[in-house]
Design an enzyme around this catalytic site. Structure first.
Site, PDB file in Angstrom:
ATOM      1  CB  CYS A  12       4.471  -7.477  -8.143  1.00 33.88           C
ATOM      2  SG  CYS A  12       5.352  -5.997  -8.689  1.00 33.88           S
ATOM      3  CB  ILE A  13       1.099  -2.787  -7.709  1.00 32.56           C
ATOM      4  CG1 ILE A  13       0.355  -3.028  -6.401  1.00 32.56           C
ATOM      5  CG2 ILE A  13       0.431  -1.689  -8.520  1.00 32.56           C
ATOM      6  CD1 ILE A  13       0.465  -1.873  -5.414  1.00 32.56           C
TER       7      ILE A  13
END
Length: 145
Positions: A12-13
């Site tokens: 997840c960024i």
């Protein structure tokens, strides 16, 4: 230095940005996989204390975006059952900071608990990707032959 248990979705960024911020502030971050953690209803509910049910949900989850799951229509019991089946529904990160349990990366809560300084103007919670076109699901790598 504060110990933070950080439940993330690998890849997840925003979770990556959030962890970086915590580490740069000198905190110890123990990372756990939100998707493979052996959740129970009791363990999940401890994070959601005093929040409305719809605030428990990852609004970028495919089941929420498609309308398959409508967080506004669920009771607490129904919501937890859904999350136990599909952990992508859980708003992230979940964090344990001492006796405090947090859902999401609410800037004021994080600032107050960890003395990080101002992070209010950073969008560190909403996913920057358009999930209608593609998913951030980790891709499985094919073994080389």
């Amino acid at each position: 230095m504060v110990d933070v248990i950080f439940y993330e979705k690998p890849g997840c960024i925003n979770n990556t940005k959030q962890k970086k911020l915590l580490l740069e502030a000198g905190h110890h971050v123990e990372v756990k996989n939100l998707l493979t953690e052996p959740w129970t209803a009791t363990k999940l509910l401890a994070f959601f204390n005093n929040l409305p049910v719809n605030a428990w949900f990852n609004q970028s989850a495919p089941a929420v975006k498609s309308g398959e799951v409508n967080p506004d229509m669920l009771t607490a019991e129904q919501a937890v059952r859904c999350m136990l089946v599909d952990p992508l529904l859980i708003r992230r990160p979940l964090m344990e900071i001492g006796d405090n349990k947090l859902v999401g990366f609410e800037s004021q809560q994080v600032e107050d608990l960890l003395n990080i300084g101002t992070i209010k103007n950073r969008n560190l919670e909403n996913c920057p990707k358009d999930h209608t076109l593609s998913s951030c699901e980790p891709r499985s790598r094919k073994p080389r032959v």
